[in-house]
Scaffold this active site. Structure first.
Site, short mmCIF file in Angstrom:
data_model
loop_
_atom_site.label_atom_id
_atom_site.label_comp_id
_atom_site.label_asym_id
_atom_site.label_seq_id
_atom_site.Cartn_x
_atom_site.Cartn_y
_atom_site.Cartn_z
N GLU A 248 0.87 -1.17 0.00
CA GLU A 248 0.00 0.00 0.00
C GLU A 248 0.92 1.22 0.00
O GLU A 248 1.82 1.30 0.84
CB GLU A 248 -0.86 -0.03 1.27
CG GLU A 248 -1.87 1.06 1.28
CD GLU A 248 -2.77 1.04 2.51
OE1 GLU A 248 -2.50 0.26 3.45
OE2 GLU A 248 -3.71 1.84 2.52
N ARG B 172 4.52 -14.36 8.98
CA ARG B 172 5.03 -13.00 9.17
C ARG B 172 6.33 -13.07 9.93
O ARG B 172 6.56 -14.00 10.69
CB ARG B 172 4.05 -12.24 10.06
CG ARG B 172 3.05 -11.41 9.37
CD ARG B 172 2.24 -10.64 10.39
NE ARG B 172 2.59 -9.22 10.36
CZ ARG B 172 2.14 -8.39 9.44
NH1 ARG B 172 1.34 -8.81 8.49
NH2 ARG B 172 2.48 -7.12 9.47
N LYS C 213 3.95 0.69 10.38
CA LYS C 213 4.15 2.04 9.87
C LYS C 213 3.67 3.09 10.86
O LYS C 213 4.31 4.11 11.05
CB LYS C 213 3.38 2.20 8.55
CG LYS C 213 4.10 1.61 7.35
CD LYS C 213 3.24 1.78 6.10
CE LYS C 213 3.05 0.44 5.44
NZ LYS C 213 2.12 0.39 4.35
P1 ATP Z 1 2.48 -2.27 7.94
O1 ATP Z 1 1.27 -1.67 8.52
O2 ATP Z 1 3.45 -2.69 8.97
O3 ATP Z 1 3.13 -1.39 6.93
P2 ATP Z 1 0.98 -3.85 6.04
O4 ATP Z 1 0.80 -5.31 5.88
O5 ATP Z 1 -0.24 -3.09 6.35
O6 ATP Z 1 2.13 -3.64 7.13
P3 ATP Z 1 1.29 -3.49 3.17
O7 ATP Z 1 1.90 -2.39 2.40
O8 ATP Z 1 -0.15 -3.77 2.98
O9 ATP Z 1 1.62 -3.22 4.71
O10 ATP Z 1 2.11 -4.85 2.93
C1 ATP Z 1 2.64 -5.29 1.70
C2 ATP Z 1 2.98 -6.76 1.80
O11 ATP Z 1 3.97 -6.96 2.82
C3 ATP Z 1 1.80 -7.61 2.20
O12 ATP Z 1 1.77 -8.71 1.31
C4 ATP Z 1 2.08 -8.05 3.62
O13 ATP Z 1 1.55 -9.29 3.87
C5 ATP Z 1 3.60 -8.05 3.67
N1 ATP Z 1 4.09 -7.83 5.03
C6 ATP Z 1 3.89 -6.75 5.82
N2 ATP Z 1 4.45 -6.91 7.04
C7 ATP Z 1 5.06 -8.13 7.03
C8 ATP Z 1 5.82 -8.89 8.00
N3 ATP Z 1 6.07 -8.41 9.23
N4 ATP Z 1 6.28 -10.10 7.63
C9 ATP Z 1 6.04 -10.58 6.41
N5 ATP Z 1 5.34 -9.93 5.46
C10 ATP Z 1 4.83 -8.73 5.75
MG MG Z 2 -1.95 -3.65 4.35
#
Ligand code: ATP
Ligand code: MG
Ligand code: MG
Length: 529
Positions: free
Chosen positions: A32, A252, A262
């Site tokens: 995202e 994860r 984030k």
């Molecule tokens: P955050 O809020 O920490 O940024 P998010 O999952 O909301 O995490 P996205 O940009 O939607 O952020 O994530 C992009 C990809 O990264 C998704 O496929 C998600 O599953 C993967 N991802 C995010 N955090 C992790 C993690 N800690 N371990 C493995 N994969 C992850």
């Molecule tokens: Mg997300």
């Protein structure tokens, strides 16, 4: 299933995809565009690239931009830069928003097929009903009524704003994700790609399977906290008569003493507790690269965990130890002495001269450096304190000396030492091999930076307040004097200050500021001091 995977010895992996054919695999990484990539995202990106490469297929970087309230174009650029930093190719880029027209049509189709309904139930009530498995009062509205309301939603009218569109799956399912999930929502915020064209946006649950199917994704990699959603994902495609996609889920990753969110990282930036998103204490791709993490170590480490289905709490030490194995054979060796307490020693029998030595004794290809010799040298206070009268010690890259006189102040700090050169001495017989630096015009001021974890808790739990966990002091600065060879280093160069550790040049010297070097953790001591 996808568990036929084995991470063998480091550097050799065997993780397989289900139903994968050479040349026919297409994966996607769907960030995202709402912030910078962290090491968790790096795992997802690297795994997707790994499978695309292994099966000679394709990787799509898809910006998952279905929520205009959180997303910005500038983040797309930073994400592409971050991907480049970890060696992930972002030449094939798409946006979920590229498919808004088609998704809108597909939503209409679901409504016409009696598989979706508009709902103006209050959010709170909706949540309660979902928990209690109670059907919505709108669930059995007519198709005409649903089409009418959806048109109001598309206009963003007052009535439309009160509604959302829900898939009519099974309000009574034991799986909560099947209880009529929301698939479209109103949002009046302009979108960074489509401007004000749309007032309704698909949710992730609706958009993800559709775009995967339309884009030709063969394997959708998802973290396994989505596993409950897999049946819902399949339902969407089946109900719309679309091509199926194989879901491959993985665990994860989390790290000790680390926040991977984030929102929480943003808090540190906003509070001024870190310099920015590339702070060396941050688990962002920018942060760890800046601190001297190599792409090779990151890739190897992440693919080692690749097949795991557990949510892992990983140790930074192991990752840094792996990094150390990669940088050690190629890191040139230089010398630095801490300025605070540095002791000037007189060496009887020494004369001023300059000699060439290999910068790395075990890797002669790295070339030579110039070492200055002279009758006055600096020793670190700690080394000077360890000396005993009459002792024979070795000065590295020079030879043995006798300790003739040690002068201390009333606090026990060594203020000067007299040494006598004894080049006939055998360095194999001495216990102490000391680093030293000639006091002359070659010696160069610099700053050494070292860091501790940003938070004090090993495993952050639900309900922890970030502000209660902040490490009071996590940045340490040391003024130092280094040999003049460091003047030739460029930003990002990695080397070792002998007996001090590995460092990366963060900021070259300017007219007013000496060069700044960041200590690269080596998986052993937590900090330099
Ligand atoms: P955050 O809020 O920490 O940024 P998010 O999952 O909301 O995490 P996205 O940009 O939607 O952020 O994530 C992009 C990809 O990264 C998704 O496929 C998600 O599953 C993967 N991802 C995010 N955090 C992790 C993690 N800690 N371990 C493995 N994969 C992850
Ligand atoms: Mg997300
Ligand atoms: Mg998140």
């Amino acid at each position: 299933n996808n568990k036929g995977s084995k991470a063998a010895d480091q550097g050799k992996f065997e993780i397989g995809l289900t139903d994968a054919m050479m040349g026919k695999v297409c994966t996607r990484f769907p960030p995202e565009p709402s912030g910078y990539l962290h090491i968790g995202h790096a795992k997802a990106a690297l795994l997707n690239q790994y499978f695309a490469d292994t099966y000679k297929g394709k990787l799509i970087i898809r910006f998952d931009d279905t929520n205009p309230s959180k997303e910005k174009s500038e983040y797309e650029e930073s994400i592409k830069e971050d991907l480049a930093l970890i060696g992930v190719d972002s030449s094939v880029v798409s946006h979920t928003s590229d498919f808004f027209d088609q998704m809108y049509e597909l939503a209409l189709k679901l409504i016409k097929d009696g598989k979706a309904f508009c709902d103006d139930t209050e959010q709170m009530t909706m949540r309660e009903e979902r928990t209690a498995r109670i059907p919505s009062k709108c669930r059995d509205n007519s198709i005409e009524e649903n089409l009418r309301r959806f048109a109001e939603m598309a206009k963003g009218s007052e009535e439309g704003l009160k509604n959302c569109l829900r898939a009519k799956i099974d309000y009574n399912s034991p799986n909560g994700t099947m209880r009529d999930p929301v698939i479209y929502r109103c949002n009046l915020t302009p979108h960074h790609c489509t401007g004000d064209k749309w007032k309704v946006y698909p949710t992730y649950d609706f958009a993800c399977p559709i775009v995967d199917s339309l884009e030709g994704v063969s394997h959708a990699l998802r973290t396994n906290e989505y596993r409950d959603r897999n049946v819902q994902y399949d339902w969407m495609l089946e109900s719309l008569g679309m091509r199926k996609v194989t879901i491959w889920d993985f665990g994860r990753i989390n790290f000790v003493y680390t926040l991977l969110s984030k929102r929480k990282l943003q808090w540190f930036v906003d509070q001024g507790l870190v310099a920015g998103w590339d702070d060396p204490r941050f688990p962002t791709v920018r942060g760890i690269r800046r601190r001297g993490m190599t792409i090779e170590a990151l890739k190897t480490y992440i693919l080692m965990q690749g097949a795991s289905q557990n949510t892992l709490l990983l140790e930074w030490d192991k990752l840094w130890a792996l990094n150390r194995k990669i940088i050690d054979p190629i890191a040139p060796r230089y010398v630095a002495v801490l300025k605070e307490g540095a002791v000037v020693c007189n060496i009887a029998g020494a004369t001023a001269e300059i000699k060439e030595h290999p910068v790395h004794k075990k890797n002669l290809e790295l070339g030579n450096k110039k070492t200055h010799y002279g009758p006055k040298v600096y020793l670190d206070q700690e080394d000077a304190k360890s000396l005993e009268d009459g002792e024979e010690v070795t000065l590295m890259d020079w030879g043995n000396v006798f300790v003739r006189k040690i002068v201390k102040d009333d606090k026990g700090e060594v203020t000067s030492v007299d040494l006598e050169l004894h080049l006939a001495g055998d360095f194999k017989k001495t216990k102490k091999k000391l680093t030293w630096l000639t006091v002359d015009e070659d010696a160069t001021d610099c700053i050494l930076l070292d860091y501790d974890y940003l938070i004090t808790k090993k495993k952050v739990e639900e309900g922890d307040e970030v502000k209660d966990l902040v490490t009071p002091e996590s940045e340490f600065r040391y003024a130092a004097i280094a040999d003049g060879n460091i003047r030739d280093l460029k930003k990002g160069d990695i080397f070792q200050f002998e007996r001090k550790g590995y460092f990366i040049l963060d900021a070259p010297a300017t007219a007013t500021e000496p060069a700044h070097f960041i200590r690269i953790p080596d998986g052993k001591a937590a900090t330099m001091a």
